[in-house]
Write a protein that holds these residues in place. Structure first.
Motif, short mmCIF file in Angstrom:
data_model
loop_
_atom_site.label_atom_id
_atom_site.label_comp_id
_atom_site.label_asym_id
_atom_site.label_seq_id
_atom_site.Cartn_x
_atom_site.Cartn_y
_atom_site.Cartn_z
N ILE A 571 79.38 -23.83 34.69
CA ILE A 571 80.01 -25.15 34.59
C ILE A 571 79.17 -26.21 35.29
CG2 ILE A 571 81.36 -24.87 36.71
CD1 ILE A 571 82.54 -26.54 33.44
N SER A 572 78.22 -25.78 36.14
CA SER A 572 77.39 -26.74 36.89
C SER A 572 76.51 -27.57 35.97
CB SER A 572 76.54 -26.00 37.92
OG SER A 572 75.73 -25.02 37.30
N VAL A 573 76.26 -27.12 34.73
CA VAL A 573 75.45 -27.94 33.82
C VAL A 573 76.15 -29.27 33.53
CG1 VAL A 573 74.33 -25.94 32.76
CG2 VAL A 573 76.38 -26.91 31.71
N CYS A 574 77.46 -29.28 33.69
CA CYS A 574 78.21 -30.52 33.45
C CYS A 574 77.90 -31.58 34.50
CB CYS A 574 79.72 -30.24 33.44
SG CYS A 574 80.26 -29.16 32.11
N MET A 575 77.34 -31.15 35.64
CA MET A 575 77.02 -32.08 36.71
C MET A 575 75.67 -32.76 36.53
SD MET A 575 79.76 -31.80 38.35
CE MET A 575 79.33 -32.80 39.78
N ARG A 577 73.99 -35.21 35.13
CA ARG A 577 74.36 -36.46 34.45
C ARG A 577 73.20 -37.09 33.70
NH1 ARG A 577 78.35 -37.31 32.80
NH2 ARG A 577 78.56 -39.54 33.21
N ASN A 578 71.96 -36.78 34.10
CA ASN A 578 70.80 -37.38 33.44
C ASN A 578 70.21 -36.51 32.33
OD1 ASN A 578 70.73 -39.67 35.18
ND2 ASN A 578 69.80 -38.42 36.76
N LEU A 579 70.83 -35.35 32.10
CA LEU A 579 70.27 -34.38 31.17
C LEU A 579 70.28 -34.92 29.74
CD1 LEU A 579 69.12 -31.53 31.55
CD2 LEU A 579 71.31 -30.63 30.74
N LEU A 580 69.10 -34.88 29.12
CA LEU A 580 68.96 -35.30 27.72
C LEU A 580 68.72 -34.11 26.80
CD1 LEU A 580 66.63 -38.43 28.16
CD2 LEU A 580 69.11 -38.40 27.92
N VAL A 581 68.06 -33.07 27.31
CA VAL A 581 67.74 -31.89 26.51
C VAL A 581 68.22 -30.65 27.23
CG1 VAL A 581 65.89 -30.51 25.50
CG2 VAL A 581 65.72 -33.00 25.49
N LEU A 582 69.09 -29.88 26.57
CA LEU A 582 69.53 -28.58 27.08
C LEU A 582 69.22 -27.54 26.01
CD1 LEU A 582 70.97 -26.80 29.14
CD2 LEU A 582 73.13 -27.35 28.02
N ASP A 583 68.25 -26.68 26.29
CA ASP A 583 67.83 -25.66 25.34
C ASP A 583 67.98 -24.29 25.99
OD1 ASP A 583 66.75 -24.04 23.44
OD2 ASP A 583 64.84 -25.10 23.27
N SER A 597 84.25 -32.37 31.71
CA SER A 597 85.21 -33.48 31.74
C SER A 597 84.53 -34.84 31.68
CB SER A 597 86.07 -33.38 33.01
OG SER A 597 85.24 -33.39 34.17
N ARG A 598 83.30 -34.92 32.22
CA ARG A 598 82.56 -36.18 32.18
C ARG A 598 81.82 -36.32 30.87
NH1 ARG A 598 79.65 -36.55 38.14
NH2 ARG A 598 81.54 -36.39 39.41
N GLU A 599 81.64 -37.55 30.45
CA GLU A 599 80.89 -37.80 29.22
C GLU A 599 79.40 -37.62 29.49
OE1 GLU A 599 79.93 -41.54 26.27
OE2 GLU A 599 81.95 -41.33 27.08
N PRO A 600 78.77 -36.62 28.88
CA PRO A 600 77.35 -36.37 29.14
C PRO A 600 76.46 -37.28 28.31
CG PRO A 600 78.19 -34.74 27.62
CD PRO A 600 79.34 -35.67 27.93
N ASN A 622 83.08 -35.75 23.24
CA ASN A 622 82.64 -36.75 24.21
C ASN A 622 81.13 -36.90 24.24
OD1 ASN A 622 85.32 -37.17 25.08
ND2 ASN A 622 85.19 -35.43 26.49
N TYR A 623 80.42 -36.00 23.54
CA TYR A 623 78.96 -36.04 23.54
C TYR A 623 78.48 -37.10 22.56
CZ TYR A 623 78.88 -31.56 26.09
OH TYR A 623 79.04 -30.56 27.03
N LYS A 624 78.75 -38.33 22.87
CA LYS A 624 78.51 -39.44 21.94
C LYS A 624 77.05 -39.67 21.63
CE LYS A 624 82.91 -40.59 21.81
NZ LYS A 624 83.73 -40.38 20.59
#
Length: 943
Positions: A571-575, A577-583, A597-600, A622-624
């Motif tokens: 769940i820590s990946v949700c923290m 906040r600046n992440l643009l690429v998750l592979d 819960s936060r909008e990434p 929420n991943y707009k």
């Protein structure tokens, strides 16, 4: 009483001394400002409507001495205001008051970058009445209209800067500059970024100002510089900058080549062509010569050996060709050689570097990158003792890096990337105590990372990627605490990531991908890397769970693909906040997606080829910012949610090889930016949405509209694009690098879709790949399918399509893969050269359609109903006993199936067991087929 002569002399001496001190004291005392000038300044302040920094806070009535106000300078003797300096980034706004005319002794007026202007937003004409003005700077201001010709009345003006004057972000346009000829004392003139395109005789105007020493006309849209001047008056001109005017005429025709007084000459970005004039060899005063970015159409045959004062030579991106050996021989060879900066990159130069370049003893910066230079790096390179930057990247250099490079004690930057250098990294590099940058990537270097590199404590960029370096990541790298960028990817490194990597607290990029590294990555590796923005551990053999916590909360890119990471996504990946690429693709991850819960701010979410399960969580809506989402080859199930149409920035959506069911939501056609859609290999049923024409990014019109270039965006915000994308196309899995941004496709194969193919699909004329195979589609193929001019691959096989093949199919001239097999198609096959070629390459494309006839099939068409007639004759030839046998067999089979169906219908335990058995059998068969097919048809990565 009469005084003696001696007393009289002493009296005179005392009076003289007293007078001297009076005069000296008067010179040291600052007189108060003149009252009317103070009032004029207060009136000027009244016109200032905005002063965000309160720069004019000292301009107050109660402070009588205006000579002490900010920005004001007075004459030491007379007290008159002689300088008004408000252009220091103070962001003043308002109107320039005519009260300035009361400052009759004003010599210096600086308003650069302010938001002040005259009546109606124009340049105030009354400034031309400040007769004593010597310095006027209006640069970067916003004015409408033009510069008034009254400025020609400023006969004492020595410095005039009108550069970057604009209005509503548009350059000011001047159609007349003849008033400049009335400024006989003008020494410096800067009109850069003023549009002078309509003034063809501009050289004639400036030639009438013989006092000029500096002339800057950068990016002024000047039409040419090849005017003929019978007599050059600019004998005092030292600095001439005509950069970025796109002249586009022969370089030798310029009017300025005979100005031997010039010290600094810049013609950058003017697309001049042809040979440089011989007159260049006589410009012996030159110190700085900028001829870069002229379009690679110029040639240099001039001998520059006598330009003894030349310190900088910029020629990158200008020469059409040349020989590096010959060129270096033409450079200054004076006893006191002053050449310090030599830029020759991107010039199509060939040849080899020779030891004769050793005469460039004062060279600080040597750049010959992006050429075609071959051979070895000469040993003489070690004699350039002043060298600070050595840039030899992107050539065809071979051999080993010379040991002598370790003698260049002043060296700060070494760029040798993208060559064919071999051997080990020389140990002498560890002696370079001033080294800050070392780029050796994409060569053929071997051996281990030398221990001596640990001495380079100031190195902040180290790139050894794309070589054949072996061994382990040395723990002593933790000593290089200045490191910010460390790239060791694409080598043969083995072992674990050393724990001392945590000592690199300044690290912003860590790239270790494509090695043979193993072990577990824990929180201890990352907790101290607070500044880390890019982490790439892909294509290794790391195992175990992902770290539960990421101390690097500045991460922009997290790439862990193609490893053996297991367990859940923390769940820590949700923290982050600046992440643009998750592979995290191609691992052994399980469980559901974390519900953030936060909008990434994620733009790339790549989780394919894992064992992830569950339904798509509603938090995904929420991943707009999502543009690329790949969840393929997992165990996701449930219906595709309607909110998927809210992810309006999606360009790439791949959900294939999962267990999604239900209909395709109509809202998916809201994704107007979508260019790649794959829902293949699921349990999706229902009909294909009719509003597919809304997917306008799949049309050719889309390419003509301006938009965000995703490759440029990626390299600008993330860095080097290293992703590999598998796309099923042309009956095989192709792998793309950056080329994925140009692939437009739709794959809905291996589902349970019914109904007809909507006609709206034919409006998507930008599609390269269309695959609807292995479904239950019926009715006819859309007649206008030939309008999809870009199609390269079309697969409609294994459906129940009927009717004739549209004749427009022959119009698809780019088609290189076609499969219409196993349908109910009838009638004559369309004639076309492209279709004939496709059949010769693959004779199964029409198989399983017994109603088709005509070439290239051997079945002849005897009429419109010929196929049906032939079938009827075959039926009549079947004997009655045979028909009776088949009737009995069919009846028994139906009865048996009905018994099984009723049992499954009313007995839940049997029904559940049956479907579980079916699912397991289907999964095993599907995985076997896909893996076997991928091994047989494995293709190299496309870039």
């Amino acid at each position: 009483m009469p005084r003696s002569p001696a007393e009289f002399v002493l009296l005179l001496i005392a009076a003289a001394i007293w007078s001297f001190f009076l005069v000296a004291g008067a010179g040291q005392l600052q007189p108060s400002c003149i009252g009317r000038e103070r009032d004029a300044l207060l009136a000027f302040k009244q016109g200032v409507s905005d002063d965000p920094k309160d720069y004019l806070g000292s301009w107050r009535q109660e402070r009588q001495d205006c000579c002490q106000w900010a920005g004001i300078t007075c004459d030491n003797v007379t007290g008159h205001v002689v300088e008004l300096d408000l252009g220091q980034g103070n962001y003043l706004a308002g109107q320039i008051s005519p009260s300035l005319l009361s400052l009759e002794h004003l010599e210096y007026l600086n308003l650069w970058g302010t938001g002040l202007c005259g009546p109606g937003g124009r340049v105030p004409e009354f400034l031309g009445s400040l007769k004593n003005l010597k310095y006027l700077d209006l640069s970067g201001m916003s004015f409408s209209g033009m510069v008034p010709p009254q400025f020609g009345n400023l006969s004492k003006l020595e410095y005039l800067d009108l550069s970057r004057i604009h209005f509503n972000n548009t350059q000011m346009v001047l159609t007349d500059i003849s008033w400049l000829t009335r400024l006989p004392l003008l020494v410096q003139l800067d009109m850069s970024l003023i549009n002078l395109s309509s003034i063809a005789d501009w050289p004639l105007v400036v030639n009438k100002i013989p006092s000029l020493k500096l002339l800057r006309l950068v990016e002024c849209s000047l039409s040419s510089a090849n005017q003929s001047l019978t007599h050059l008056n600019l004998t005092n001109l030292h600095n001439l900058d005509l950069s970025f005017n796109h002249f586009g005429h022969p370089i030798a025709s310029g009017w300025f080549w005979n100005l031997t007084s010039i010290k600094d000459l810049s013609l950058a970005g003017n697309y001049l062509y042809g040979p440089f004039p011989d007159a260049l060899a006589n410009m012996t005063s030159l110190q700085w010569l900028d001829l870069q970015d002229m379009g690679n159409k110029a040639t240099m045959t001039v001998d520059l050996k006598n330009l003894c004062d030349l310190e900088e030579l910029w020629l990158d991106g200008s020469l059409s060709s040349g020989n590096i050996t010959e060129f270096l021989d033409k450079l200054p060879q004076c006893p006191s050689n002053k050449l310090q900066y030599l830029y020759l990159s991107s010039n199509n130069m060939a040849g080899i570097l020779s030891n004769r370049m050793g005469h460039l003893t004062n060279l600080f910066w040597f750049d010959i990158s992006y050429n075609n230079i071959t051979g070895a790096i000469p040993l003489g390179i070690g004699n350039l003792s002043c060298l600070q930057s050595l840039v030899l990247s992107n050539n065809f250099l071979t051999g080993a890096i010379p040991l002598g490079i370790g003698n260049l004690s002043s060296l700060e930057a070494v760029y040798l990337s993208n060559n064919f250098l071999t051997g080990a990294i020389p140990l002498g590099i560890g002696n370079l105590s001033s080294l800050e940058v070392l780029y050796l990537s994409n060569n053929l270097l071997t051996g281990a990372i030398p221990l001596e590199l640990g001495n380079c404590t100031y190195v902040y960029q180290l790139d050894l990627s794309d070589n054949n370096i072996t061994g382990v990541i040395p723990p002593w790298l933790g000593n290089c605490t200045s490191l910010r960028h460390l790239s060791l990817s694409n080598n043969l490194l083995v072992g674990h990531v050393p724990s001392k990597i945590t000592l690199l607290g300044n690290l912003t990029e860590l790239a270790l991908g494509n090695n043979n590294l193993d072990g577990v990555i824990t929180e201890e590796h990352l907790v101290a890397l607070k500044n880390l923005e890019h982490l790439d551990l892909s294509h290794n053999s790391f195992s175990g769970p992902m770290p539960l916590e990421f101390g690097a909360y500045k991460l922009v890119e997290l790439t862990l693909s193609s490893n053996y990471f297991s367990g859940h996504i923390p769940i820590s990946v949700c923290m982050l906040r600046n992440l643009l690429v998750l592979d995290l693709s191609d691992n052994l991850l399980v469980g559901e997606l974390p519900r953030c819960s936060r909008e990434p701010n994620l733009v790339f979410l790549l989780l394919s080829h894992n064992h992830l399960s569950g339904k798509l969580p509603s938090s995904l809506k929420n991943y707009k910012s999502l543009a690329f989402m790949d969840l393929s080859a997992n165990n996701f199930h449930g219906k595709l949610p309607s909110w998927i149409g809210d992810l309006v920035y999606l360009r790439f959506l791949q959900l294939s090889q999962n267990f999604f069911c239900g209909d395709i939501p109509v809202t998916i056609t809201n994704l107007k930016r979508l260019r790649q859609l794959s829902l293949a290999g699921n349990n999706i049923s229902g009909v294909i949405p009719w509003s597919l024409s809304n997917l306008t990014a799949m049309t050719q019109k889309h390419t003509k509209r301006p938009g965000v270039d995703m490759f440029v965006w990626y390299t600008g915000y993330v860095g080097k694009f290293g992703e590999v994308w598998p796309i099923v196309m042309k009956r095989q899995e192709l792998k793309y690098g950056k080329g994925i941004f140009n692939v437009v496709g739709m794959d809905l194969s291996l589902n349970y879709l019914t109904g007809e193919i909507p006609d709206g699909i034919t409006s998507l004329n930008g599609l390269l790949n269309l695959n609807f195979s292995w479904n239950q589609l019926s009715e006819k193929i859309p007649g206008k399918i030939g309008a999809m001019k870009s199609l390269e691959s079309l697969d409609l096989s294994r459906n129940s399509l009927s009717g004739e093949i549209p004749t427009s199919l022959a119009d698809l001239t780019y088609l290189s893969s076609l499969d219409l097999s196993y349908n109910n198609l009838t009638g004559r096959i369309p004639v076309g050269r492209q279709l004939d070629t496709l059949y010769l390459e693959n004779q199964s494309i029409y198989m399983g359609n017994i109603g088709l006839c005509g070439p290239p099939l051997e079945r002849n068409c005897s009429g419109n109903n010929a196929p049906e007639h032939d079938n009827q004759q075959k039926i009549e030839k079947v004997s009655e006993p045979v028909l009776f046998f088949y009737f009995g067999l069919g009846s028994g089979l139906v009865a048996g199936l009905w018994v099984v169906f009723c049992t499954l219908l009313f007995k839940k335990v049997w029904r559940v067991a049956y479907f579980r058995l079916f699912d397991k059998s289907y999964d095993k068969a599907y995985v076997f087929v896909v893996v076997t097919w991928g091994r047989i048809n494995r293709e190299p990565i496309e870039t």
